[in-house]
Write a protein that holds these residues in place. Sequence first.
Motif, mmCIF file in Angstrom:
data_model
loop_
_atom_site.group_PDB
_atom_site.id
_atom_site.type_symbol
_atom_site.label_atom_id
_atom_site.label_comp_id
_atom_site.label_asym_id
_atom_site.label_seq_id
_atom_site.Cartn_x
_atom_site.Cartn_y
_atom_site.Cartn_z
ATOM 1 N N SER A 1 -3.157 9.024 -1.192
ATOM 2 C CA SER A 1 -4.463 8.539 -0.757
ATOM 3 C C SER A 1 -5.509 8.669 -1.856
ATOM 4 C CB SER A 1 -4.920 9.305 0.487
ATOM 5 O OG SER A 1 -5.066 10.687 0.200
ATOM 6 N N LYS A 2 -5.272 9.519 -2.820
ATOM 7 C CA LYS A 2 -6.226 9.710 -3.913
ATOM 8 C C LYS A 2 -6.063 8.662 -4.999
ATOM 9 C CE LYS A 2 -7.809 13.034 -7.398
ATOM 10 N NZ LYS A 2 -7.603 14.370 -8.020
ATOM 11 N N THR A 3 -4.807 8.277 -5.284
ATOM 12 C CA THR A 3 -4.551 7.395 -6.431
ATOM 13 C C THR A 3 -3.998 6.023 -6.065
ATOM 14 O OG1 THR A 3 -2.269 8.169 -6.705
ATOM 15 C CG2 THR A 3 -4.018 9.445 -7.801
ATOM 16 N N MET A 4 -3.516 5.844 -4.842
ATOM 17 C CA MET A 4 -2.859 4.622 -4.370
ATOM 18 C C MET A 4 -1.492 4.413 -5.025
ATOM 19 S SD MET A 4 -5.313 3.943 -2.391
ATOM 20 C CE MET A 4 -4.591 2.536 -1.616
ATOM 21 N N GLN A 5 -0.980 5.450 -5.676
ATOM 22 C CA GLN A 5 0.315 5.377 -6.340
ATOM 23 C C GLN A 5 1.445 5.666 -5.362
ATOM 24 O OE1 GLN A 5 2.261 6.975 -10.528
ATOM 25 N NE2 GLN A 5 0.844 8.303 -9.447
ATOM 26 N N SER A 6 2.551 4.991 -5.567
ATOM 27 C CA SER A 6 3.737 5.235 -4.759
ATOM 28 C C SER A 6 4.244 6.662 -4.965
ATOM 29 C CB SER A 6 4.844 4.243 -5.148
ATOM 30 O OG SER A 6 6.096 4.641 -4.612
ATOM 31 N N LYS A 7 4.588 7.319 -3.880
ATOM 32 C CA LYS A 7 5.137 8.664 -3.976
ATOM 33 C C LYS A 7 6.571 8.635 -4.496
ATOM 34 C CE LYS A 7 2.370 10.397 -0.077
ATOM 35 N NZ LYS A 7 2.420 10.919 1.314
ATOM 36 N N ARG A 8 7.245 7.516 -4.277
ATOM 37 C CA ARG A 8 8.646 7.395 -4.677
ATOM 38 C C ARG A 8 8.805 6.879 -6.100
ATOM 39 N NH1 ARG A 8 12.331 5.431 0.238
ATOM 40 N NH2 ARG A 8 10.972 5.882 2.012
ATOM 41 N N VAL A 9 7.875 5.966 -6.493
ATOM 42 C CA VAL A 9 8.031 5.278 -7.778
ATOM 43 C C VAL A 9 6.788 5.526 -8.634
ATOM 44 C CG1 VAL A 9 8.559 3.086 -8.908
ATOM 45 C CG2 VAL A 9 9.313 3.488 -6.539
ATOM 46 N N PRO A 10 6.820 6.516 -9.506
ATOM 47 C CA PRO A 10 5.662 6.788 -10.365
ATOM 48 C C PRO A 10 5.263 5.553 -11.170
ATOM 49 C CG PRO A 10 7.233 8.585 -10.479
ATOM 50 C CD PRO A 10 7.915 7.483 -9.724
ATOM 51 N N GLY A 11 3.957 5.312 -11.237
ATOM 52 C CA GLY A 11 3.465 4.165 -11.994
ATOM 53 C C GLY A 11 3.305 2.900 -11.185
ATOM 54 N N LEU A 12 3.750 2.917 -9.933
ATOM 55 C CA LEU A 12 3.645 1.745 -9.060
ATOM 56 C C LEU A 12 2.519 1.973 -8.056
ATOM 57 C CD1 LEU A 12 4.762 -0.996 -8.040
ATOM 58 C CD2 LEU A 12 6.359 0.318 -6.602
ATOM 59 N N TYR A 13 1.556 1.050 -8.034
ATOM 60 C CA TYR A 13 0.366 1.203 -7.195
ATOM 61 C C TYR A 13 0.208 -0.001 -6.263
ATOM 62 C CZ TYR A 13 -0.984 4.631 -10.790
ATOM 63 O OH TYR A 13 -1.012 5.694 -11.671
ATOM 64 N N PHE A 14 -0.373 0.248 -5.098
ATOM 65 C CA PHE A 14 -0.684 -0.828 -4.152
ATOM 66 C C PHE A 14 -2.143 -0.674 -3.726
ATOM 67 C CE2 PHE A 14 3.854 -0.394 -3.987
ATOM 68 C CZ PHE A 14 4.329 -1.685 -3.811
ATOM 69 N N ILE A 15 -2.904 -1.771 -3.792
ATOM 70 C CA ILE A 15 -4.327 -1.698 -3.477
ATOM 71 C C ILE A 15 -4.749 -2.902 -2.632
ATOM 72 C CG2 ILE A 15 -4.916 -0.367 -5.531
ATOM 73 C CD1 ILE A 15 -5.879 -2.958 -6.849
ATOM 74 N N GLY A 16 -5.883 -2.766 -1.964
ATOM 75 C CA GLY A 16 -6.442 -3.876 -1.207
ATOM 76 C C GLY A 16 -5.707 -4.161 0.084
ATOM 77 N N GLU A 17 -5.693 -5.421 0.464
ATOM 78 C CA GLU A 17 -5.194 -5.829 1.773
ATOM 79 C C GLU A 17 -3.685 -5.689 1.921
ATOM 80 O OE1 GLU A 17 -5.546 -9.709 4.761
ATOM 81 O OE2 GLU A 17 -6.612 -9.715 2.842
ATOM 82 N N VAL A 18 -2.956 -5.565 0.840
ATOM 83 C CA VAL A 18 -1.501 -5.408 0.936
ATOM 84 C C VAL A 18 -1.130 -4.056 1.546
ATOM 85 C CG1 VAL A 18 -1.100 -4.356 -1.342
ATOM 86 C CG2 VAL A 18 0.650 -5.856 -0.343
ATOM 87 N N VAL A 19 -2.088 -3.125 1.545
ATOM 88 C CA VAL A 19 -1.882 -1.788 2.119
ATOM 89 C C VAL A 19 -2.243 -1.810 3.600
ATOM 90 C CG1 VAL A 19 -2.564 0.655 1.965
ATOM 91 C CG2 VAL A 19 -2.420 -0.748 -0.106
ATOM 92 N N ASP A 20 -1.638 -0.944 4.385
ATOM 93 C CA ASP A 20 -1.930 -0.854 5.823
ATOM 94 C C ASP A 20 -3.276 -0.173 6.058
ATOM 95 O OD1 ASP A 20 -1.705 -0.814 8.630
ATOM 96 O OD2 ASP A 20 -0.795 1.186 8.585
ATOM 97 N N VAL A 21 -4.324 -0.813 5.579
ATOM 98 C CA VAL A 21 -5.710 -0.413 5.836
ATOM 99 C C VAL A 21 -6.489 -1.705 6.030
ATOM 100 C CG1 VAL A 21 -7.799 0.669 4.951
ATOM 101 C CG2 VAL A 21 -5.566 1.698 4.463
ATOM 102 N N THR A 22 -7.052 -1.894 7.203
ATOM 103 C CA THR A 22 -7.756 -3.130 7.525
ATOM 104 C C THR A 22 -9.144 -2.820 8.056
ATOM 105 O OG1 THR A 22 -5.648 -4.146 8.156
ATOM 106 C CG2 THR A 22 -7.666 -5.274 8.843
ATOM 107 N N GLY A 23 -10.148 -3.409 7.454
ATOM 108 C CA GLY A 23 -11.515 -3.166 7.875
ATOM 109 C C GLY A 23 -11.941 -4.023 9.041
#
Length: 396
Positions: free
Chosen positions: A349-371
């Motif tokens: 939640s701090k970095t948006m980085q994958s816990k499984r794959v270092p260096g892989l990040y997901f941001i914005g609407e592709v993440v399960d967070v919807t305003g």
Amino acid sequence: MDTFDVIIIGAGAAGLMCAGTAALMGKSVLVLDHAEKAGKKILISGGGRCNFTNRFAGPADFVSVNPHFCKSALARFSAADFIDMVERAGIAYHERKHGQLFCDESAKDILAMLLAPCREGGAQFSLNTEVTDVRQQDDRFVARTTKGEFRGHALVIATGGLSIPKMGATAFGLKIAESFGLNVIAPVAGLVPFTFTGKEKERLQQLAGISLDVSVSCNHRVFSEAMLFTHRGLSGPAMLQISSFWRPGDTLSIDLLSGIDIHAFIEQKCGERPHAQLATVLSELLPKRLVQLLMEDGPGETQLSQLSRQQVTGLAELLHAWQLKPNGTEGYRTAEVTVGGVDTDELSSKTMQSKRVPGLYFIGEVVDVTGHLGGFNFQWAWSSGYAAAMAIAEAA
């Protein structure tokens, strides 16, 4: 093969925020997007004036399986921080109801503000470029595209959701997540109008064009805003808001007279005009066509003085908790957002980085967070994009 500190797939709000922030921090950045222009959804948002954030944005304004996930990013880069960016860029803006902030002139101003740090920091763009495959090779990520292969120490997926496919929305980001073994929360259309079929559709079509303020509830959530009757069903801010919580088979409960005690109103009118018909009196509170529909099988022609206590109680239940069961929604074609996406349990939640794959990040609407409706989804794009960029910049 060119190598960058970070490759960002997606030149939308989140991707541009991430690119500009990382570039100013001295990182070499490549942004890939299949569209011919960056920030296309930014340009059409808010009727072309971009509802770029909400002054009151906070964790309670977001939908997620894990409602706590968004707290860290929102705290690190808040609505106030983005407003400060807008003011420093000299962009004139105004506030509408519920804290919604819009550009005075054009959404182009926000896009230009986001592109400026990308240029200043030397971020490179490859637009009109389709990414066909992403893989990890040694300690690098390799993006295979229609314009060749590119390598990155970090990879940020900012591909957005499935809403508005005519703008180029695809499930590509979710497929990338799954290809790396990450769980995905099944996506559904959010902030979307409801549809009806059969007799219910025919009845509601008679009201097309009517708008009124209501309170609508479903699954323990309530929104009090305008509702609009359409030829297909129900729209307007109240319906769009509740759609993110509605699931097939659910019934909507609509309070048509929120804040009005119908018992007291009828009693008052009965004292003033005892011989007036119920439908006539109700038309003082609600559009006449709506009253006619509601009273189709009710005591609409009954004089106020002749109403029984049971009839008034039934009327109160109808007006304060009108039950409607949509058959569905208009889907991604008109949806403003996607509910669901990359499971937040897979990400920091701090970095948006994958816990499984270092260096892989997901941001914005592709993440399960919807305003919610009203600038919150853009704020999530800014906050999550900033969080990922800072994490990349701070990495060795």
